[in-house]
Design an enzyme around this catalytic site. Structure first.
Site, mmCIF file in Angstrom:
data_model
loop_
_atom_site.group_PDB
_atom_site.id
_atom_site.type_symbol
_atom_site.label_atom_id
_atom_site.label_comp_id
_atom_site.label_asym_id
_atom_site.label_seq_id
_atom_site.Cartn_x
_atom_site.Cartn_y
_atom_site.Cartn_z
ATOM 1 N N HIS A 145 0.843 -1.131 -0.113
ATOM 2 C CA HIS A 145 -0.081 0.022 0.076
ATOM 3 C C HIS A 145 0.921 1.297 0.131
ATOM 4 O O HIS A 145 2.252 1.234 -0.275
ATOM 5 C CB HIS A 145 -1.003 0.020 1.131
ATOM 6 C CG HIS A 145 -0.360 -0.372 2.350
ATOM 7 N ND1 HIS A 145 0.613 0.574 3.075
ATOM 8 C CD2 HIS A 145 -0.303 -1.341 3.412
ATOM 9 C CE1 HIS A 145 0.981 0.189 4.236
ATOM 10 N NE2 HIS A 145 0.406 -1.184 4.370
ATOM 11 N N HIS A 198 4.014 1.427 2.176
ATOM 12 C CA HIS A 198 5.182 0.581 1.656
ATOM 13 C C HIS A 198 5.932 1.561 0.540
ATOM 14 O O HIS A 198 6.976 1.679 0.275
ATOM 15 C CB HIS A 198 4.853 -0.809 0.940
ATOM 16 C CG HIS A 198 4.311 -1.632 1.820
ATOM 17 N ND1 HIS A 198 3.062 -2.169 2.058
ATOM 18 C CD2 HIS A 198 4.872 -2.327 3.157
ATOM 19 C CE1 HIS A 198 2.854 -3.088 2.985
ATOM 20 N NE2 HIS A 198 3.952 -3.034 3.692
ATOM 21 N N GLU A 256 8.081 3.605 10.508
ATOM 22 C CA GLU A 256 7.743 4.182 12.180
ATOM 23 C C GLU A 256 6.617 3.537 12.437
ATOM 24 O O GLU A 256 6.263 3.369 13.603
ATOM 25 C CB GLU A 256 7.778 5.527 12.191
ATOM 26 C CG GLU A 256 9.111 6.135 12.107
ATOM 27 C CD GLU A 256 9.439 7.591 12.531
ATOM 28 O OE1 GLU A 256 8.433 8.252 12.542
ATOM 29 O OE2 GLU A 256 10.574 8.051 12.442
ATOM 30 N N SER A 283 -1.689 -3.619 5.652
ATOM 31 C CA SER A 283 -2.265 -4.671 5.066
ATOM 32 C C SER A 283 -3.657 -5.233 5.578
ATOM 33 O O SER A 283 -4.573 -5.808 4.902
ATOM 34 C CB SER A 283 -1.290 -5.705 4.667
ATOM 35 O OG SER A 283 -0.008 -5.128 4.375
HETATM 36 P P1 AMP Z 1 5.037 -5.299 6.300
HETATM 37 O O1 AMP Z 1 4.945 -5.452 5.073
HETATM 38 O O2 AMP Z 1 3.711 -4.677 7.198
HETATM 39 O O3 AMP Z 1 6.058 -6.044 7.137
HETATM 40 O O4 AMP Z 1 5.816 -3.739 6.410
HETATM 41 C C1 AMP Z 1 7.108 -3.432 5.646
HETATM 42 C C2 AMP Z 1 7.575 -2.253 6.019
HETATM 43 O O5 AMP Z 1 6.805 -1.242 5.705
HETATM 44 C C3 AMP Z 1 7.830 -2.153 7.335
HETATM 45 O O6 AMP Z 1 8.977 -1.540 7.716
HETATM 46 C C4 AMP Z 1 6.613 -1.271 8.026
HETATM 47 O O7 AMP Z 1 7.040 -0.432 9.209
HETATM 48 C C5 AMP Z 1 6.473 -0.453 6.860
HETATM 49 N N1 AMP Z 1 5.214 0.176 6.782
HETATM 50 C C6 AMP Z 1 3.708 -0.491 6.855
HETATM 51 N N2 AMP Z 1 2.886 0.166 7.001
HETATM 52 C C7 AMP Z 1 3.532 1.578 7.095
HETATM 53 C C8 AMP Z 1 2.721 2.940 7.022
HETATM 54 N N3 AMP Z 1 1.324 3.000 7.020
HETATM 55 N N4 AMP Z 1 3.429 3.812 6.839
HETATM 56 C C9 AMP Z 1 5.290 3.654 6.787
HETATM 57 N N5 AMP Z 1 5.514 2.438 6.558
HETATM 58 C C10 AMP Z 1 4.728 1.251 6.687
#
Ligand code: AMP
Length: 281
Positions: A33, A36, A149, A187
């Site tokens: 999204h 990411h 963050e 997600s």
């Molecule tokens: P994930 O796919 O949930 O493991 O996230 C992958 C990376 O994207 C991680 O470093 C998360 O902290 C970052 N991330 C997920 N959602 C957000 C968001 N809303 N804003 C900024 N970074 C995000």
């Protein structure tokens, strides 16, 4: 954009890319999204090449149902990456490829950073995160790796991990990207009904008001007030709400001069676990 699914192909491709300049790594679990996207855009701006990993890491899930329900949207993910970083390299290995034989986490000493908040409620979660992040950092050997963050505790733990292991990488923290009502993009938001997704804006509103109150009220007063907001909302089940030192992540009961604090919370809505955090000073 190129996609590779084995470590061997990854390393072969990286030999060529490294010769062209710096590498940035953005580790993700897919279902990409705008949160990411912000990490990928930043890496693409700051490096000659960006590697985006897409891997739903089983060893960081303490709840098998959560792992099974985790959204998998490979084609849409590739389209998003292609649109914002046309020369990115995508690494999307299978579990067997990543873990070879044994998908179990290593055990790390994170000096207590992993014992509070997310760590207190998700057994072994940060050992699983550490295991996969260490593997990715060693495989890709980027100059910079980008983390949101949104998962602030994870960001601190990855910084601790790279320092302890002496990995020559700069861990870059990126601000939280939010939906129009303030809900932190995730997600997992896709699993909320449209009505609940709208109501979930209260999480950000509460953190914003907590920050205003933090200027004049005590830590305990702010925490009690914020907990009271969720106690009065029967559809939300608050798991934790803490105000902690941003460096040690130790939950605070009292403000200390010269210390920066952040509020952290996890809440269930329609069986979906939502986390958020905000700087308080
Ligand atoms: P994930 O796919 O949930 O493991 O996230 C992958 C990376 O994207 C991680 O470093 C998360 O902290 C970052 N991330 C997920 N959602 C957000 C968001 N809303 N804003 C900024 N970074 C995000």
């Amino acid at each position: 954009m190129q996609r590779v699914q084995t470590k061997r192909e990854l390393q072969k491709t990286l030999v060529k890319l490294r010769a062209q300049g710096s590498l940035g790594l953005v580790p993700t679990m897919g279902a990409l999204h705008k949160g990411h996207a912000s990490l990928i855009e930043r890496s693409a701006r700051e490096n000659a090449h960006t590697v985006v990993s897409i891997f739903v890491n089983p060893t960081q899930f303490n709840n098998q149902a959560d792992l099974q329900h985790y959204p998998r949207t490979a084609e849409a993910d590739l389209d998003l990456i292609r649109a914002i970083a046309p020369n990115a390299l995508v690494f999307s290995p299978s579990v067997a490829e990543m873990y070879t034989q044994d998908p179990s986490p290593k055990t790390y000493d994170f000096h207590g950073l992993d014992k509070v908040m997310e760590g207190a409620f998700r057994d072994d979660h940060f050992n699983g995160v550490g295991t996969v992040v260490e593997m990715l950092l060693r495989l890709v050997a980027p100059q910079k790796a980008y983390f949101g963050e949104k998962d602030f505790q994870q960001l601190r733990i990855v910084q601790k991990l790279t320092k302890t292991l002496n990995l020559p990488v700069d861990i870059v923290g990126c601000p939280i990207v939010r939906e129009a009502n303030g809900l932190a993009m995730s997600s997992r938001n896709e699993r909320l009904s449209p009505e609940a997704r709208q109501r979930a804006g209260i999480i950000h509103q509460t953190l914003t008001t907590a920050k205003e109150k933090f200027g004049t009220e005590s830590v305990l007063e702010v925490k009690e007030w914020a907990k009271g907001v969720f106690d009065a909302l029967p559809r939300f089940t608050l798991e934790y709400l803490e105000i902690a030192d941003v460096d040690t992540l130790t939950p605070a009961n009292k403000k200390q001069k010269g210390t920066a604090y952040r509020a952290f919370m996890a809440v269930y809505l329609e069986d979906v676990r939502l986390i958020d955090n905000m700087a308080m000073n």
